[in-house]
Each structure stands twice: as C-alpha cells, then as structure tokens.
Design an enzyme around this catalytic site. Sequence first.
Site, PDB file in Angstrom:
ATOM      1  N   SER A 189     -26.385 -10.030  -3.631  1.00 50.33           N
ATOM      2  CA  SER A 189     -25.316  -9.031  -3.706  1.00 50.33           C
ATOM      3  C   SER A 189     -25.186  -8.497  -5.132  1.00 50.33           C
ATOM      4  CB  SER A 189     -23.995  -9.629  -3.228  1.00 50.33           C
ATOM      5  OG  SER A 189     -24.092 -10.067  -1.898  1.00 50.33           O
ATOM      6  N   ASP A 190     -25.318  -9.373  -6.109  1.00 49.32           N
ATOM      7  CA  ASP A 190     -25.344  -8.935  -7.511  1.00 49.32           C
ATOM      8  C   ASP A 190     -26.549  -8.037  -7.768  1.00 49.32           C
ATOM      9  OD1 ASP A 190     -23.047 -10.158  -8.502  1.00 49.32           O
ATOM     10  OD2 ASP A 190     -24.079 -12.015  -9.007  1.00 49.32           O
ATOM     11  N   LEU A 191     -27.705  -8.469  -7.289  1.00 47.12           N
ATOM     12  CA  LEU A 191     -28.940  -7.740  -7.569  1.00 47.12           C
ATOM     13  C   LEU A 191     -28.928  -6.360  -6.927  1.00 47.12           C
ATOM     14  CD1 LEU A 191     -31.462 -10.690  -7.076  1.00 47.12           C
ATOM     15  CD2 LEU A 191     -30.600  -9.779  -9.230  1.00 47.12           C
TER      16      LEU A 191
END
Length: 430
Positions: A189-191
């Site tokens: 999700s961060d990436l």
Amino acid sequence: MTPERDAAASTPAPGPLHGLKVLDLSRVLAAPLATQILGDLGAEVLKIEQPGRGDDTRGWGPPFLEDGSERPDAAYYFCANRNKRSVAIDFATAEGAALLRRLAAGADILVENFRTGGLARHGLDAATLLRDNPRLIYCSVTGFGQTGPYATRGGYDFLIQGMSGLMSVTGRPEGEPGAGPIKVGLPVSDLFTGLYAAVSILAALRHRERSGEGQHIDCALLDSQVSLLVNQAMNYLVGGEVPRRLGNAHPNVVPYRDFATSDDYILVACGSDTQFRALCRLLGRDDLAADPRFATNAGRSRERRALEVELARAIAPWRAAELLAAMAEAGVPGGPINGVDQVLEDPQVLARGMLQEMRRDDGTAVRVIGFPGRLPRSPASYRLAPPRLGQDTGAVLAEALGLAAAEIEALRTAGVIALAEPHPARERSA
C-alpha cells in the site's frame, strides 16, 4: 566488468527531470519512494530531516550498514533515499520554518506525508506556500487523504491492507491448513501510493508547463490500494459475488497456481486454451485437454477442483528444474518460487542492471535495487548514495539561500539546524 558495475561507473546522464528542485519533507516509505523516483530521473532532491533523529527508518534495524559510526543507518533507510541531499532543519522553530519557506519559494515540487493539517501551524501548508510560489507542485501523501471522515487519522500500510479489502483476498482459503487473512509480505500500500504520487507529480508538471499553475496533489494510501483491487473489485461490481481467498490460485484463470513436484514447488500460469493444451501434452494427459469440461477457461474455472487434482498427480513425479525446462521448451508459462537471495543472484536480474553499487561520502559501499524503467535517451542515474543525516545542510544553505558560514554556525549553535558529524572513516583517511 559486470552490467551493474559498468552502469554505476559511467558518467550519469542529466536525466529527463534535470533542473527541477524537489523539497522532500517526507519520511518512512510511500512519499520517500516518490521523491527517490524523481531523483533517479534527474531532479535535485533536498531531504529535510529532524536534527539528531532524521528519517524514522534510519533506526529501523537490524540489519545496519556497519560503517564504523556510532549510529549506523538501517538497511530499510537505503531502499528509498538515494539521489537525495540530507538537510537537517528543525522547522518546529520559527527560524527553521522560515528557512523552509525560503527553500520552498525556489522549489518546483514539495512532497510531505504529515497528518492532514499538521504543517499549517508552521506556515508550511499548501495554501501558504502556493500563495508565495504559485508554480509550486505540492504533494501530500497521507493514509486517508485531505477530505472525508477519516482524514485526520494516521494511516499505516498494515491497516490499509486490511481496510482496503486486500487481506480479504490474500491467504489460504477456508478449510485449508493455515486459512485466514494475511498481509502481503511487502508494504504494497505504501509502494503503490509512492508510485501514484510520482505519476501525479509528473502529470502536474505537464499541466504547469501548459498553464504556469502549480497545484496541491492529494494522495492517500486507502485510495491507492482500493484502485488496485482491479479485477477482484470488478468481479464483484459485475458479478455481485464477494471475492474470497484462494491461496495461490487465480480467481478467473485456471490453471494458474503453485504445484508440488518431487523436490520443490513450481508455478504454472496458463493464460490461454492453447497453453493449457500444451501443458496437457507435456504431462502426457491429452485426455484432460480433450475433456469438454476443460476445453475453455470458463469450464476450467467451474471445474477447478477436479482439474487441479488431476494436474497435481501428473506434476508430482517430475523434478522441478526438469519440468520448468520442458515447459519453457513447450511454450507453457511457469517459474520457480525464488527466495530473495536467489532472485538477487538471478542472471536475468543482473543482466538488466537491477543491482547497483554506490558509495557514500565516507567511501562506504552500499548495493541498492535499481530503477526498473529503461529510457535509452534519458536514463535514470545513480548519482548520490543515500546520505548521512545532515550531510549537506551547510552546503545547501550556502548554495540555495546564500547564507554565510557565520550565519550557518549561528543557526547550528541555536539548534535550528544540524550538520553531519565527522565520520570516523574520513577522519582516519585524513
């Protein structure tokens, strides 16, 4: 010379974003990944860090890059911070905030990932900085965005994987050993949000090129992860059935999963009827290809369990390497399940230059994962290894703001800024 060393040793090209100035007020992963992408493509990135502490990920170890210093940086920090200069400024002070406003006045892009509204009290919010620099592209990366009922909440990758529905389709299906929702093994999700932020910034640059206008970009982890539910979400929107966990199986394509051979697991990914027939021929099971139940993917999907049991029996006696070689010869997509150590030694990965060696200002070598896009006329480059905390504070303040040495020292003495501590390795060499 290996491809990775050859690429690192050559003189870096300016890059397609050369000349753009980026002020990076972010930390951890999502937003730092976005600014690293901009840096890889040639932009000048100033990483603003808290004196004495820096990016949280500097301490997220072990492992640490052992370089002889008292506080070595953790491996995690190195994944998203190359091609940046570290400037340690305490913008909680009035003097520090004023320095950042001056830097923002000359910047093209500012990226931050503080909680919604968190920078307003320092006069570093989008409205204030766009008023002073209307061409500024200001990108905010948060868990839930600048609007909506969750806007003030903090967002973390693990939470987003669960809240977005991703974990509901990841893991072993009910009834199997180990059943239950599980997160993906990387902070996806961060990436994904970092990638969307970089794409959005590039789109905003194009808009500014035509109109002269900057803008405030609002990127949220939840939005990004929901957008990447792709076929699973469409299966529900079109078919009305809630997707479920299938382990390594595919919700739409069969056979498309892992199978056990006599010595290892392999992946089989038949995306067409032709590939399925070729697999059956290879396994000596032409009867499966001839079975009307399995003639089309729709039929194979309906009769998934019956088909996979037969395929598992046919695959089990093979050795993994021999079957994968035979599949490649027959045009049947498949592959091994590599460990991280194996993939980072894979000849294809090495041939593509996906490992790069860089050196920090003290001479310490660090290997990093390269930029994946190939731009033959404007390639990515590896100019600056992830910096030590405050490594460039003095130089940047002198170059960008014209501060004299005495002014810089006064700011350091007052605790507004920090300069990098002398490194033992450099002192010894001196």
